[in-house]
Design a protein around this motif. Structure first.
Motif, PDB file in Angstrom:
ATOM      1  N   GLY A   1       0.914  -1.224  -0.248  1.00  0.00           N
ATOM      2  CA  GLY A   1       0.084  -0.026   0.090  1.00  0.00           C
ATOM      3  C   GLY A   1       0.802   1.207  -0.063  1.00  0.00           C
ATOM      4  O   GLY A   1       0.600   2.237  -0.610  1.00  0.00           O
ATOM      5  N   LEU A   2       1.895   1.153   0.867  1.00  0.00           N
ATOM      6  CA  LEU A   2       2.910   2.366   0.711  1.00  0.00           C
ATOM      7  C   LEU A   2       3.463   2.709  -0.377  1.00  0.00           C
ATOM      8  O   LEU A   2       3.542   3.691  -0.813  1.00  0.00           O
ATOM      9  CB  LEU A   2       3.892   2.141   1.787  1.00  0.00           C
ATOM     10  CG  LEU A   2       3.361   2.287   3.341  1.00  0.00           C
ATOM     11  CD1 LEU A   2       4.721   1.896   4.213  1.00  0.00           C
ATOM     12  CD2 LEU A   2       3.144   3.781   3.578  1.00  0.00           C
ATOM     13  N   VAL A   3       3.714   1.558  -1.196  1.00  0.00           N
ATOM     14  CA  VAL A   3       4.588   1.697  -2.572  1.00  0.00           C
ATOM     15  C   VAL A   3       3.531   2.296  -3.586  1.00  0.00           C
ATOM     16  O   VAL A   3       3.994   3.242  -4.484  1.00  0.00           O
ATOM     17  CB  VAL A   3       5.074   0.302  -2.765  1.00  0.00           C
ATOM     18  CG1 VAL A   3       5.485   0.416  -4.180  1.00  0.00           C
ATOM     19  CG2 VAL A   3       6.213  -0.164  -1.937  1.00  0.00           C
ATOM     20  N   ARG A   4       2.449   1.629  -3.580  1.00  0.00           N
ATOM     21  CA  ARG A   4       1.319   2.048  -4.380  1.00  0.00           C
ATOM     22  C   ARG A   4       0.798   3.541  -4.263  1.00  0.00           C
ATOM     23  O   ARG A   4       0.490   4.349  -5.162  1.00  0.00           O
ATOM     24  CB  ARG A   4       0.119   1.394  -4.262  1.00  0.00           C
ATOM     25  CG  ARG A   4       0.100  -0.088  -4.860  1.00  0.00           C
ATOM     26  CD  ARG A   4      -1.418  -0.566  -5.113  1.00  0.00           C
ATOM     27  NE  ARG A   4      -1.934  -0.572  -3.749  1.00  0.00           N
ATOM     28  CZ  ARG A   4      -1.907  -1.774  -2.829  1.00  0.00           C
ATOM     29  NH1 ARG A   4      -1.269  -2.755  -3.273  1.00  0.00           N
ATOM     30  NH2 ARG A   4      -2.523  -1.769  -1.744  1.00  0.00           N
ATOM     31  N   GLY A   5       0.875   4.007  -3.074  1.00  0.00           N
ATOM     32  CA  GLY A   5       0.396   5.522  -2.744  1.00  0.00           C
ATOM     33  C   GLY A   5       1.461   6.405  -2.949  1.00  0.00           C
ATOM     34  O   GLY A   5       1.319   7.636  -2.587  1.00  0.00           O
ATOM     35  N   ALA A   6       2.871   5.782  -3.109  1.00  0.00           N
ATOM     36  CA  ALA A   6       3.884   6.860  -3.238  1.00  0.00           C
ATOM     37  C   ALA A   6       3.813   7.754  -4.194  1.00  0.00           C
ATOM     38  O   ALA A   6       3.479   7.444  -5.404  1.00  0.00           O
ATOM     39  CB  ALA A   6       5.395   6.233  -3.305  1.00  0.00           C
ATOM     40  N   PRO A   7       4.101   9.149  -4.032  1.00  0.00           N
ATOM     41  CA  PRO A   7       3.934  10.259  -5.150  1.00  0.00           C
ATOM     42  C   PRO A   7       4.863  10.135  -6.150  1.00  0.00           C
ATOM     43  O   PRO A   7       4.604  10.585  -7.471  1.00  0.00           O
ATOM     44  CB  PRO A   7       4.366  11.364  -4.167  1.00  0.00           C
ATOM     45  CG  PRO A   7       4.153  11.128  -3.002  1.00  0.00           C
ATOM     46  CD  PRO A   7       4.652   9.844  -2.492  1.00  0.00           C
TER      47      PRO A   7
END
Length: 552
Positions: free
Chosen positions: A528-534
């Motif tokens: 999730g963190l990777v997908r949400g990274a700008p």
């Protein structure tokens, strides 16, 4: 701070970024909770991976540069490395085996691009195939002169101590420092990373430091000369080679140890130094609870007299003594030297056994007997199980490995195979925290770096607190998470991850990088963190700073 990079900070300090809410480091009562980052990144709690992604696809292109649909070229990523083919088109880019992660991260030093896909076919066999009794010295390390040649240059530079120190400093700059850097680079580029891990493990078990005396010039040769040739051989041979190497003799002061009844001792009124003997029994073989006494330390110290390094005083006396006594003053054992004129004569009693006067042969027999001692088997088994299974080694596993050690009289190939064969070693993918050296190597392997500069190596490892050959004591570096997961150390790792990610930029697809570094061990939180990274840059930083990547 660039907007995208605040996501890492928010993960540590709280807030909402990209729709993801993070717990604050301050609780409702206003108390600072500094240990929160350790829970997020270093926790060994069970993870939930994503399984069962559909496999298949087009044939893989020949090079990374040709892959344009799923990810972009990465020529020059993180300083000029090139990624190998991870098998995207064959459907092998998505790894389905946690065993491949364990093989690459715990037994190896972290996967290079494509490694996890290859390993998943038979991870255990990949590890086992690297256990070979005969170990070749890597070509890049064969270019450096040996420790004996360096010592001869130092002691022959001038009779004056100032001349010797000047030569020692020159060798340190021109040979030893580049050699240490090359050894570290070998860990980054090696196709046999389990071999490199075991060189590091045994080098840390028989720890030496480069801070003392001529060791700044010769300690860098120690792993190549004394450790690497024996990592899958007989423990007694490894023990003998390590303890008689000049770097160990300098580090633990055996070069100052002189038998009071030896030819040299009678003239110079010198005495026996017990440092090496004590550490052999306490740290290298029996362990602190191994059943030895102070009398045993004294006996072993007397046995070890004579093991020293050449110097001008010995050289001046050699010709006369050899003629008068009709024997050679110096016996050579690889890089090690034994001088009978320093050796305490007579019988010695160690652990209840009498060793008759035998000069250099005394310690050779002691090495065999210490290897056969059950306390040594238990002590070595405990350290191996701690390194590969858990910080608190399961007693059943320790007993199993100790039995193999006893039954084979310290055959390290068989002992290592037994460790690889433990069920517990394949059960949990994240029980151990990577040390700073392991973390830096894993990052650079993941980004396909081939080497690291001396300045960069010294800088980053100094900041993280684990410079090569600089352990704080003869115990070597600690092997538990507690030593490496302090908040300050964690932040330095995150800064290193950020720096590397900045060099990569957006030239690498994060989902591909995630799969070839973590595979299905990646948790839903990390994904999730990777997908949400700008940006891709921040996503790569997340992966390198993730709990899963920080552990092995």
């Amino acid at each position: 701070m660039r907007p995208g990079l605040q996501l890492l900070d928010q993960r540590l300090h709280g807030g909402t970024v990209a729709g993801i809410t993070f717990a604050s480091g301050v609780d409702a009562a206003g108390q600072d909770r500094h240990r929160l980052p350790l829970v997020l990144i270093f926790s060994s709690a069970p993870i939930t991976g994503r399984r069962g992604r559909q496999r298949g696809g087009r044939a893989a292109p020949d090079t990374f540069r040709d892959r344009t649909e799923r990810f972009q070229t990465c020529s020059g990523c993180a300083g000029g490395g090139h990624f190998s083919n991870p098998g995207q088109g064959s459907g092998e880019d998505h790894v389905t085996s946690k065993d491949a992660f364990i093989a690459a991260h715990r037994f190896g030093l972290g996967p290079r691009p494509g490694d996890l896909a290859r390993l998943q076919r038979d991870p255990k066999a990949w590890v086992m195939a690297q256990i070979r009794r005969e170990q070749e010295i890597p070509a890049a390390l064969r270019q450096f002169t040996g420790s004996r040649e360096r010592l001869e240059a130092i002691t022959g530079a001038a009779d004056a101590e100032k001349g010797a120190q000047k030569m020692s400093g020159r060798i340190a700059r021109e040979v030893a420092v580049p050699e240490l850097t090359e050894q570290f680079s070998e860990r980054i580029r090696s196709e046999q990373p389990f071999t490199e891990r075991m060189v590091a493990f045994w080098g840390n078990h028989f720890s030496v430091g480069r801070q003392k005396g001529y060791n700044r010039s010769i300690a860098s040769a120690y792993a190549t000369e004394a450790i690497r040739p024996h990592i899958f051989g007989k423990f007694s041979d490894l023990l003998f080679a390590a303890e008689t190497h000049p770097a160990m003799l300098i580090y633990l002061d055996n070069i100052l140890s002189v038998g009071p009844n030896s030819p040299f001792g009678k003239r110079r009124k010198r005495d026996i130094n017990e440092n090496l003997a004590r550490e052999i029994l306490e740290l290298h073989t029996l362990g602190v609870d191994g059943g030895y006494t102070q009398k045993d330390v004294e006996a072993l110290a007397a046995i070890l007299t004579g093991w020293a390094i050449p110097n001008q005083r010995y050289a001046r006396q050699s010709a006369r003594l050899e003629k008068n006594l009709n024997r050679e003053v110096e016996e050579r054992f690889g890089p090690g030297s034994f001088f009978f004129l320093l050796h305490e004569p007579g019988a010695k009693t160690l652990l209840g056994k009498i060793y008759q006067e035998g000069g250099s042969a005394e310690f050779r027999q002691v090495a065999l007997d210490l290897t056969r001692n059950p306390s040594t088997a238990h002590f070595i088994a405990t350290k191996l199980v701690r390194h590969f299974v858990a910080d608190n080694p399961p007693e059943d596993d320790v007993a199993r490995i100790a039995k193999v050690f006893r039954d084979t009289e310290g055959d390290l190939a068989e002992v290592t195979k037994a460790v690889v064969g433990l069920d517990s070693v394949w059960a949990d993918p994240l029980p151990k925290a990577k040390s700073p050296q392991d973390f830096v190597v894993a990052c650079l392997r993941a980004l396909a770096r081939e080497e690291i500069t001396t300045m960069a190596l010294n800088g980053v490892l100094m900041q993280m607190g684990q410079q090569p050959l600089a352990a704080p004591s003869p115990q070597g570096w600690p092997d538990t998470a507690e030593a490496w997961v302090a908040p300050g150390s964690l932040m330095r790792r995150i800064e290193f991850a950020r720096e590397l990610a900045t060099k990569v930029g957006n030239r690498l697809a994060p989902d591909v990088f995630l799969n070839w570094t973590l595979g299905d061990v990646a948790s839903d939180e990390t994904r999730g963190l990777v997908r949400g990274a700008p940006s891709g840059e921040e996503a790569i930083a997340f992966i390198l700073a993730s709990r899963e990547f920080q552990r092995r």
